[in-house]
Design a protein around this motif. Structure first.
Motif, PDB file in Angstrom:
ATOM      1  N   MET A  98       0.843  -1.177   0.000  1.00  9.69           N
ATOM      2  CA  MET A  98       0.000   0.000   0.000  1.00  9.69           C
ATOM      3  C   MET A  98       0.885   1.235   0.000  1.00  9.69           C
ATOM      4  SD  MET A  98      -3.208   0.989   0.362  1.00  9.69           S
ATOM      5  CE  MET A  98      -3.403   2.684  -0.061  1.00  9.69           C
ATOM      6  N   LYS A  99       0.623   2.129  -0.918  1.00  8.11           N
ATOM      7  CA  LYS A  99       1.359   3.389  -0.973  1.00  8.11           C
ATOM      8  C   LYS A  99       0.733   4.382   0.001  1.00  8.11           C
ATOM      9  CE  LYS A  99       1.925   5.183  -4.917  1.00  8.11           C
ATOM     10  NZ  LYS A  99       1.772   5.687  -6.280  1.00  8.11           N
ATOM     11  N   LEU A 100       1.536   5.323   0.422  1.00  7.16           N
ATOM     12  CA  LEU A 100       1.004   6.408   1.237  1.00  7.16           C
ATOM     13  C   LEU A 100       0.071   7.258   0.384  1.00  7.16           C
ATOM     14  CD1 LEU A 100       4.173   7.586   3.179  1.00  7.16           C
ATOM     15  CD2 LEU A 100       2.312   6.147   4.016  1.00  7.16           C
ATOM     16  N   ILE A 101      -0.841   7.946   1.047  1.00 11.26           N
ATOM     17  CA  ILE A 101      -1.771   8.812   0.341  1.00 11.26           C
ATOM     18  C   ILE A 101      -1.101  10.151   0.093  1.00 11.26           C
ATOM     19  CG2 ILE A 101      -3.967  10.040   0.464  1.00 11.26           C
ATOM     20  CD1 ILE A 101      -5.012   7.699   2.176  1.00 11.26           C
ATOM     21  N   ILE A 105      -5.990   7.698  -2.827  1.00 11.60           N
ATOM     22  CA  ILE A 105      -7.156   7.428  -1.981  1.00 11.60           C
ATOM     23  C   ILE A 105      -7.977   6.298  -2.585  1.00 11.60           C
ATOM     24  CG2 ILE A 105      -9.351   8.363  -1.123  1.00 11.60           C
ATOM     25  CD1 ILE A 105      -7.850  11.082  -0.875  1.00 11.60           C
ATOM     26  N   GLU A 106      -8.117   6.297  -3.902  1.00  9.00           N
ATOM     27  CA  GLU A 106      -8.837   5.207  -4.568  1.00  9.00           C
ATOM     28  C   GLU A 106      -8.160   3.866  -4.283  1.00  9.00           C
ATOM     29  OE1 GLU A 106     -11.740   5.295  -5.919  1.00  9.00           O
ATOM     30  OE2 GLU A 106     -11.969   7.484  -5.979  1.00  9.00           O
ATOM     31  N   PHE A 111      -9.107  -1.401   1.346  1.00  9.52           N
ATOM     32  CA  PHE A 111      -9.565  -1.121   2.709  1.00  9.52           C
ATOM     33  C   PHE A 111      -9.806  -2.396   3.521  1.00  9.52           C
ATOM     34  CE2 PHE A 111     -12.659   0.093   5.988  1.00  9.52           C
ATOM     35  CZ  PHE A 111     -11.986   1.160   6.554  1.00  9.52           C
ATOM     36  N   LEU A 112     -10.407  -3.401   2.915  1.00  8.21           N
ATOM     37  CA  LEU A 112     -10.720  -4.625   3.660  1.00  8.21           C
ATOM     38  C   LEU A 112      -9.463  -5.327   4.164  1.00  8.21           C
ATOM     39  CD1 LEU A 112     -13.663  -6.102   1.567  1.00  8.21           C
ATOM     40  CD2 LEU A 112     -13.720  -4.428   3.430  1.00  8.21           C
ATOM     41  N   ASP A 113      -8.364  -5.176   3.432  1.00 10.18           N
ATOM     42  CA  ASP A 113      -7.094  -5.777   3.865  1.00 10.18           C
ATOM     43  C   ASP A 113      -6.417  -4.966   4.962  1.00 10.18           C
ATOM     44  OD1 ASP A 113      -7.334  -7.828   1.978  1.00 10.18           O
ATOM     45  OD2 ASP A 113      -6.346  -6.618   0.439  1.00 10.18           O
ATOM     46  N   LEU A 114      -6.704  -3.664   5.010  1.00 15.12           N
ATOM     47  CA  LEU A 114      -6.065  -2.765   5.974  1.00 15.12           C
ATOM     48  C   LEU A 114      -6.849  -2.641   7.277  1.00 15.12           C
ATOM     49  CD1 LEU A 114      -5.299   0.096   3.449  1.00 15.12           C
ATOM     50  CD2 LEU A 114      -3.645  -1.530   4.383  1.00 15.12           C
ATOM     51  N   ALA A 115      -8.148  -2.835   7.187  1.00 17.32           N
ATOM     52  CA  ALA A 115      -9.041  -2.562   8.311  1.00 17.32           C
ATOM     53  C   ALA A 115      -9.229  -3.786   9.208  1.00 17.32           C
ATOM     54  CB  ALA A 115     -10.402  -2.112   7.771  1.00 17.32           C
ATOM     55  N   GLU A 116      -9.677  -3.502  10.413  1.00 14.23           N
ATOM     56  CA  GLU A 116     -10.110  -4.543  11.345  1.00 14.23           C
ATOM     57  C   GLU A 116     -11.570  -4.857  11.018  1.00 14.23           C
ATOM     58  OE1 GLU A 116      -8.016  -5.859  13.650  1.00 14.23           O
ATOM     59  OE2 GLU A 116      -6.454  -4.526  12.898  1.00 14.23           O
ATOM     60  N   PHE A 117     -12.076  -6.002  11.517  1.00 15.72           N
ATOM     61  CA  PHE A 117     -13.470  -6.352  11.273  1.00 15.72           C
ATOM     62  C   PHE A 117     -14.200  -6.490  12.596  1.00 15.72           C
ATOM     63  CE2 PHE A 117     -16.955  -9.368  10.430  1.00 15.72           C
ATOM     64  CZ  PHE A 117     -17.633  -8.628   9.471  1.00 15.72           C
ATOM     65  N   ASP A 118     -15.347  -5.839  12.689  1.00 16.63           N
ATOM     66  CA  ASP A 118     -16.222  -5.923  13.862  1.00 16.63           C
ATOM     67  C   ASP A 118     -17.343  -6.897  13.517  1.00 16.63           C
ATOM     68  OD1 ASP A 118     -18.056  -5.601  15.909  1.00 16.63           O
ATOM     69  OD2 ASP A 118     -18.406  -3.476  15.548  1.00 16.63           O
ATOM     70  N   GLN A 119     -17.241  -8.102  14.051  1.00 14.20           N
ATOM     71  CA  GLN A 119     -18.207  -9.168  13.765  1.00 14.20           C
ATOM     72  C   GLN A 119     -19.614  -8.762  14.204  1.00 14.20           C
ATOM     73  OE1 GLN A 119     -16.995 -12.103  12.363  1.00 14.20           O
ATOM     74  NE2 GLN A 119     -19.037 -12.907  12.096  1.00 14.20           N
ATOM     75  N   GLN A 120     -19.718  -8.183  15.393  1.00 10.90           N
ATOM     76  CA  GLN A 120     -21.025  -7.817  15.937  1.00 10.90           C
ATOM     77  C   GLN A 120     -21.695  -6.727  15.093  1.00 10.90           C
ATOM     78  OE1 GLN A 120     -20.897  -6.509  19.991  1.00 10.90           O
ATOM     79  NE2 GLN A 120     -23.104  -6.524  20.209  1.00 10.90           N
ATOM     80  N   LYS A 134       1.061   0.341  10.987  1.00 10.32           N
ATOM     81  CA  LYS A 134       0.630  -1.017  10.656  1.00 10.32           C
ATOM     82  C   LYS A 134       1.619  -1.704   9.719  1.00 10.32           C
ATOM     83  CE  LYS A 134      -4.361  -0.438  11.008  1.00 10.32           C
ATOM     84  NZ  LYS A 134      -4.818  -1.679  11.612  1.00 10.32           N
ATOM     85  N   LYS A 135       2.638  -0.963   9.289  1.00  9.96           N
ATOM     86  CA  LYS A 135       3.626  -1.461   8.328  1.00  9.96           C
ATOM     87  C   LYS A 135       2.934  -1.956   7.060  1.00  9.96           C
ATOM     88  CE  LYS A 135       6.984  -2.779  11.863  1.00  9.96           C
ATOM     89  NZ  LYS A 135       7.392  -1.534  12.223  1.00  9.96           N
ATOM     90  N   ALA A 136       1.895  -1.223   6.672  1.00 11.09           N
ATOM     91  CA  ALA A 136       1.135  -1.585   5.474  1.00 11.09           C
ATOM     92  C   ALA A 136       1.639  -0.823   4.253  1.00 11.09           C
ATOM     93  CB  ALA A 136      -0.347  -1.268   5.695  1.00 11.09           C
ATOM     94  N   VAL A 137       2.710  -0.068   4.437  1.00  4.12           N
ATOM     95  CA  VAL A 137       3.224   0.769   3.360  1.00  4.12           C
ATOM     96  C   VAL A 137       4.301   0.010   2.592  1.00  4.12           C
ATOM     97  CG1 VAL A 137       4.403   2.936   2.838  1.00  4.12           C
ATOM     98  CG2 VAL A 137       2.750   2.837   4.706  1.00  4.12           C
ATOM     99  N   GLU A 138       4.225   0.099   1.267  1.00  2.94           N
ATOM    100  CA  GLU A 138       5.267  -0.514   0.443  1.00  2.94           C
ATOM    101  C   GLU A 138       6.574   0.201   0.691  1.00  2.94           C
ATOM    102  OE1 GLU A 138       3.967  -0.061  -3.565  1.00  2.94           O
ATOM    103  OE2 GLU A 138       2.326  -1.481  -3.339  1.00  2.94           O
ATOM    104  N   PRO A 139       7.683  -0.524   0.783  1.00  6.53           N
ATOM    105  CA  PRO A 139       8.975   0.140   0.958  1.00  6.53           C
ATOM    106  C   PRO A 139       9.314   0.952  -0.280  1.00  6.53           C
ATOM    107  CG  PRO A 139       9.281  -2.211   0.600  1.00  6.53           C
ATOM    108  CD  PRO A 139       7.805  -1.962   0.693  1.00  6.53           C
TER     109      PRO A 139
END
Length: 102
Positions: free
Chosen positions: A1-4, A10-11, A17-26, A94-99
């Protein structure tokens, strides 16, 4: 993931987003939390896959928004662009940024 950096980034963020985000089951929603620098708290960006709906909610020591605010696609992009510094900080945490290769 690149920085914004741009609205095009942003697109990419929204597509991943689903790979970056947490999921709230409830609540059956995906969420991503980042700093609300203006009000000294946090923003929670949420996506409800059932209705394809995006919302935000702010909370801090001295405040809590009454409810989630639903955003149109245009409002969502504007909000993320305005908040990109703090979204990027969280992506780095989150270390989700591409080097970057130099």
């Amino acid at each position: 993931m690149k920085l914004i950096v741009s609205k095009k980034d942003i697109e990419c963020f929204l597509e991943n987003f689903l790979d970056l985000a947490e999921f709230d089951q409830q609540g059956n929603k995906h969420y991503f939390i980042f700093q609300d620098h203006t009000r000294n708290g946090d923003w929670t960006l949420m996506f409800y896959p059932d209705g394809e709906k995006w919302t935000i909610h702010g909370k801090g020591l001295d405040y809590c928004d009454d409810c989630e605010k639903e955003l149109t696609r245009t409002e969502l992009i504007q909000f993320l662009y305005k908040s990109r510094k703090y979204v990027n900080n969280e992506l780095r945490n989150k270390k989700a940024v591409e080097p970057s290769y130099q």
